[in-house]
Structures are given as structure tokens and as C-alpha cells.
Design an enzyme around this catalytic site. Structure first.
Site, PDB file in Angstrom:
ATOM      1  N   SER A 186       0.823  -1.205   0.000  1.00 58.72           N
ATOM      2  CA  SER A 186       0.000   0.000   0.000  1.00 58.72           C
ATOM      3  C   SER A 186       0.863   1.264   0.000  1.00 58.72           C
ATOM      4  CB  SER A 186      -0.963  -0.040   1.186  1.00 58.72           C
ATOM      5  OG  SER A 186      -1.987   0.905   1.051  1.00 58.72           O
ATOM      6  N   ASP A 455      -9.583  -3.812  -5.761  1.00 54.20           N
ATOM      7  CA  ASP A 455      -9.446  -4.704  -4.604  1.00 54.20           C
ATOM      8  C   ASP A 455     -10.249  -4.247  -3.389  1.00 54.20           C
ATOM      9  OD1 ASP A 455      -8.040  -2.521  -3.716  1.00 54.20           O
ATOM     10  OD2 ASP A 455      -6.122  -3.543  -3.480  1.00 54.20           O
ATOM     11  N   HIS A 499       2.029   0.614 -24.772  1.00 53.56           N
ATOM     12  CA  HIS A 499       2.180   1.434 -23.569  1.00 53.56           C
ATOM     13  C   HIS A 499       0.893   2.182 -23.267  1.00 53.56           C
ATOM     14  CE1 HIS A 499       4.304   3.584 -20.470  1.00 53.56           C
ATOM     15  NE2 HIS A 499       3.970   4.749 -20.989  1.00 53.56           N
TER      16      HIS A 499
END
Length: 627
Positions: A186, A455, A499
Site C-alpha cells: 500500500s 481490490d 504502452h
């Protein structure tokens, strides 16, 4: 937005001491160290003051736990706040109380040790147990806690944190004779990024890469909010309690006093800062003002590349008394300023949050705006962290994160009519989920959602930015998370990658099966490897406790150290039990599951059949199948 896999790498050290040798390569992996950089709010803070708390039997004395002591939080919240908050302008402590981060592994294992609170606040404890189980030496695991309330520049100014971190790498190298494996979770990834930029200004440019190669073998970025996280906006405007028994207003007051409150703000992937601070050539002085510039794509899209506008906020059309009246003014004002005329709704992109445009727009309606503008990172002498990150120049980089969870990507705010700090309320939330944008009420929302979601804490766009670190040709493998025989493993080789474009594998998936998707590149940068692991349903705050992640790290590192390894990355063809805990009883077949790996072997004290299922072979023999 908090934390622990590096330890697994270290498990190697014990087993490797006998298995590894210099015959298999230049590096003796038994000499590796593990450096752990925890995430936001993942380090204990202890009091460094004597504070008497009136109306409470509990006071604060030197070295008492502050973060986190829920008993004192419940009984003396005002005292506790004094020890937690900082001056928002100069980041100094409250006059009555100061706190400092704990040191060593004890500062990151459990935030609030106790029979009940310990398991609930466990961070790195389970990983430490894994290391001990596999015989890792105590001096091979090094935690580098920091005061997660401070801005990056203040971490160095007050605590010399980055100087100490550099010495930690150098001490580990001298102590064990080899480089380190960095594990960051994190916010810890932002800390490590700032350290790499700070290091450029501390050592001669021609020695920079040499220093990295000598001291850092691999970097594991877990749950990295590489483009920020929208939950930071919620914490800034309405408060985010993290499950603590405090009001949202109290949480907001505390969070906005931290210099780190802006460190995880969402920002545009199209905008960068030209940093013209060159210590080597200017004697440590600025030679020009930093300029913040954006590519054309930023202005062709009004969302800064994010799925939607991150903030939609209503402001009163007339200011009347004040948008944030004091308690005494509430009855007199009678909220007329909020009800007079139609409110104006404004929308802001991630760029407008990170460059201060949003806070300037609400400056007359919120007292925290001036403080947050003062804390801006635009003038940081080392790095503006609210800019996209290129691949760090480290030999081996692994970016690991969870996916496919319902994640917040945008908010609607409106005046609440209450005094500061409760002057804003959330009227709606926009989530990304299963390739769509939905509101809190369940309605579909227009925007540009990604193929999958984040998440639960960090949006997918931010987590997956590290896919840009991969080269033009990528090998993709998708495999079940659970033990498997390889029948459901799918591989796409040499997939073209452009990219700043997401790589979406053309691979099917079975319903109700959790997968890991591996993106691997070992060719685009000579002598360097880059990998991205996407773990289905892995939660941001709990990913570091995931047994699946620990297993994959162990296998990857075992493969790396073995002289007989034939491929650049560990094979994904099958996964079987590696520890006794992975064996269990199959009641349908009346035998231990995975009979080629596990057998029934009763030991006195076993209380159920599953406990008597044990590995047939040693862990070293089992690992030899993955070379």
C-alpha cells in the site's frame, strides 16, 4: 490502506543455506535479507509524553501505545486525539502530547496486542510465524516502520527516515553478504518510490544503478496505489473510521491533520512534474521552479483516464452566514444559506484533485481546504509523488494486487447543514464492478470502466498501472488459486502490449473459480525481469495474509535460487500441497485428498481425520517438481 509477503522470500534463507551455492549463479541466495515497508496505519505509534487525562482512570505515559490502544480510545478519546493529531501546517506535535513510531518487527505484527484485539489488528504476525516455521534467522528479517502521518519530505526532515533506510540496506549487505528483497504494501510503495528518488540526490549519478544492483535484488509491490485511491477523498471530506469506535467527523479531523493525507489522492496518468532540483550541480539549491504539465490526452478526456469524475459536489448558490457555521451560529442561521436558491453542482477529475483545483473551488465552503492546499506536494524538492511512476531500475520487479471486487471510484457530496467537521455528507457512491459502473443504489452509470475491478480499496486503473512496466511482448498465464493438476491452466505467449493500454487476455474462465493471472516479461530489459500478478477477490487490506500469495512467492523464489531451473519464471503447470496444513481429508473418497502428496498418518493428539493427513515427502522434495 494497509502487509507482509517478503518474509516468505526469507523462508528460503534457511532451506537455501543447504540448497544454494555459488555454482548456480552469481548470487548466493542464502545471504539475502528481507526489508519490510508497511502500509498506511500499519505501524504502532507510542507516546513520548506524560499526559493526564481528566475524567478517565487511564493516562498516557512514555512508551504507552497510542496507535492502537482501543481501551484508551474508548475511555479518553480527547486525550488520545491529542497524541494522534499533528499541526496541519508545520506537522509538529500537539503541545500536550507527541507520538513516535515503534521500531522493529514488534511494531508491525499486531497494532493492538491482546487476547481479543490482537487477532483483529494482526498485520504481519502470520508471516513472521511462517518465517520461524521454516527456520529463518532473526537478522534476516528487517522491518522499517515509519510515522505514516508525515509527508515524505517531513519524514526525512524530522526523522531522517530515508538516511536511516539507506543505512539499513547497507548494514544488511554487510551483515549477511548479499542484497535485500524489498516488500512494500500500500502506502509503503510510495515511501519506497520516494526513497529511490531521494537516493539519486545523495550519491553520485554514475554510482546510482551500481548501488541498487548491489543492495536490492528484487522489489515486491503489493497492493500499490500507483495512481492513488478514491477512498482518500472520502477520508478527507467526510471521514473514514477504519472500523474504529470514533465518529466520522473525529476521523476527518485527525486524518486532515496528517501531512500524508494527500499522499494517496487520485491523480492523472497524463500529468507529470519537471523536477529541476539537482543537488549535484546546484549545491543543493533549486535552480528553477517545478512545472506541472499534462499530455494532450488529459484534455481530450475530462476524467484524467479514470472511469469517471472522482468528485461531484453541491455547493450553496449563496454563502449567507457561512457554509460551515460554528455550533453557536447554527440556530441563528437556521440553515438558510443551504436552502436559499438552487445549489450548484461541480464535478472534478483526478487531475483537478491532485493539482489543488478542487480545494480552491471549495475554499470558501470548507476550512480544511486552506490546510490541504498548504500541504500540497507540488513544491517538494525531491519528487511530486502525485505523478505516474516509471518502472524502478531494479533487477526484478513483481507487482501483485487483488482484483474483481466492488471498488469505489467516485463520490457525490452535498452540504449537510451541520458544523465542521460534519459539514459534508455523501449522497451517492460510484463503484466499479464486473466491467461496469454502478451507483450505491444499483443503477448503471456512464463512464469508462475497466475490464475488471479493483481490490475494494484501490481502483483497478491505479493498481494495474504497473502493467506499463511490462515490455511490448508479454507471456500471460491464468491458473486456479487452489491446488490443481494443470487441466485448467491457460497460456498466451508473446501477447502484444502497447504502452498505457491495458492487457486483456483472451482467456476463458470457469464460473465460481478464483484465478491468478500472471503477466511476465524477461526479455524487453536485458538482465531484468518484470511480472504482474492479479489475484481474484484478494482484499487490499488482507492480501498480505493470503496463503495463496505466500505459496506463489515461495515457489518463485525457490525456482530462482535453484541451479537446475530451466525457465525465467516458475512453472504454473500444477500446484500441490506444500505444507502439512494443505493436506485434508476427502470424505467423499474416504481418504486424504491429493494422495500423491498426502497420506494418512495418525499422531497422538490428532482430534479429527484431517489432522492426520500429512505430507508424504519433505518440502524440498515437493519443491523440486516446480523447477
Amino acid at each position: 490502506m494497509a502487509k507482509k509477503p517478503l518474509l516468505i522470500l526469507l523462508l528460503l534463507l534457511a532451506v537455501l543455506a543447504g540448497a544454494s551455492s555459488n555454482d548456480g549463479g552469481e548470487l548466493d541466495y542464502s545471504k539475502l535479507s528481507g526489508i519490510i515497508i508497511p502500509g498506511f496505519a500499519s505501524t504502532q505509534l507510542r507516546a513520548w509524553s506524560i499526559l493526564d487525562c481528566p475524567f478517565s482512570p487511564l493516562d498516557f505515559n512514555p512508551l504507552d501505545l497510542v496507535w492502537l490502544d482501543t481501551t484508551k480510545l474508548l475511555s479518553a478519546v480527547n486525550c488520545w486525539l491529542k497524541c494522534m493529531v499533528l499541526d496541519p501546517y508545520n506537522q509538529t506535535d500537539h503541545p500536550d502530547c507527541k507520538s513516535r513510531p515503534d521500531s522493529g518487527l514488534s511494531g508491525i505484527t499486531e497494532l493492538d496486542p491482546g487476547y481479543i484485539t490482537g487477532p483483529l489488528s494482526s498485520v504481519w504476525k502470520e508471516w513472521i510465524k511462517w518465517c520461524i516455521e521454516f527456520g529463518i534467522e532473526a537478522n534476516a528479517i528487517i522491518a522499517v516502520p515509519y510515522d505514516w502521518r508525515l509527508s515524505p519530505s517531513m519524514l526525512e526532515e524530522r526523522d531522517l527516515y530515508f538516511h536511516k533506510l539507506k543505512l539499513t540496506f547497507e548494514t544488511a549487505y554487510k551483515l549477511r553478504g548479499g542484497p535485500s528483497l524489498v516488500f512494500a504494501h500500500s502506502l509503503g510503495n510510495h515511501v519506497f518510490r520516494y526513497f529511490l528518488e531521494w537516493l539519486k540526490l545523495e550519491i553520485a549519478p554514475k554510482h546510482y544503478i551500481q548501488w541498487l544492483d548491489q543492495h536490492i535484488h528484487a522489489y515486491f509491490a503489493v497492493g500499490a496505489p500507483l495512481l492513488g485511491a478514491t477512498e482518500t477523498i472520502e477520508a478527507t471530506l467526510s471521514g473514514f473510521t477504519f472500523g474504529l469506535p470514533v465518529s466520522e467527523g473525529t476521523a476527518r479531523l485527525m486524518f486532515n491533520s496528517f501531512g500524508s493525507s494527500l499522499w494517496m489522492m487520485p491523480f492523472s496518468k497524463y500529468c507529470k512534474t519537471d523536477n529541476k532540483y539537482w543537488k549535484h550541480f546546484s549545491g543543493g539549491r533549486h535552480v528553477g521552479k517545478q512545472t506541472y504539465h499534462c499530455d494532450e490526452q488529459e484534455f481530450r478526456s475530462n476524467t484524467s483516464g479514470w472511469p469517471t469524475k472522482v468528485i461531484n459536489i453541491e455547493i450553496p448558490s449563496t454563502r449567507g452566514f457561512d457554509a460551515y457555521p460554528s455550533f453557536s451560529e447554527i440556530p441563528e442561521a437556521n440553515l438558510s444559506s443551504m436552502e436559499c436558491g438552487l445549489p450548484t453542482q461541480l464535478s472534478f477529475s483526478a487531475r483537478e484533485v491532485s493539482d489543488g483545483t478542487f480545494f480552491k473551488a471549495i475554499e470558501d465552503y470548507d476550512p480544511d481546504s486552506k490546510r490541504l492546499l498548504y500541504q500540497s506536494y507540488l513544491g517538494d524538492p525531491v519528487l511530486n509523488p502525485l505523478t505516474p511512476w516509471d518502472r524502478p531500475p531494479i533487477k526484478n520487479v513483481f507487482c501483485i494486487y487483488g482484483t474483481d471486487s466492488k471498488t469505489k471510484v467516485g463520490y457525490y457530496f452535498a452540504p449537510s447543514g451541520k458544523p465542521y467537521p460534519d459539514n459534508w455528507i455523501i449522497t451517492d457512491v460510484i463503484y466499479e464492478f464486473e466491467g461496469s459502473l454502478i451507483s450505491r443504489s444499483g443503477n448503471l452509470v456512464e463512464g469508462n470502466p475497466g475490464a475488471i475491478s479493483g481490490d475494494e480499496t484501490v481502483p483497478y486503473l491505479s493498481l494495474s498501472w504497473c502493467k506499463n512496466w511490462l515490455g511490448p511482448k508479454v507471456n500471460i498465464t491464468r491458473a486456479p488459486q487452489s491446488e490443481h493438476d494443470g487441466s485448467d491452466v491457460q497460456i498466451n505467449l508473446n501477447v502484444e502490449h502497447h504502452h498505457e493500454e491495458d492487457i486483456v487476455p483472451n482467456i476463458t474462465r470457469l464460473p465460481k473459480v478464483k484465478y491468478i493471472t500472471y503477466y511476465e516479461d524477461s526479455e524487453s530489459l536485458p538482465g531484468k525481469r518484470t511480472a504482474v500478478w492479479e489475484i481474484d477477490k484478494a482484499n487490499h487490506r488482507n492480501i498480505v495474509r493470503s496463503p495463496v500469495l505466500m505459496r506463489e512467492l515461495w515457489l518463485e523464489l525457490w525456482h530462482d535460487i535453484h541451479p537446475d531451473a530451466k525457465t525465467e519464471f516458475v512453472t504454473k503447470g500444477k500446484r500441490g500441497p506444500l505444507r502439512e496444513e494443505d493436506c485434508y481429508w476427502d470424505y467423499g473418497k474416504a481418504r486424504c485428498a491429493w494422495p500423491e502428496y498426502c497420506e494418512y498418518r495418525y499422531v497422538f493428539g490428532d482430534v479429527h481425520l484431517g489432522q492426520s493427513c500429512r505430507l508424504r515427502y519433505t518440502t524440498a522434495d515437493l519443491l523440486s517438481h516446480y523447477l
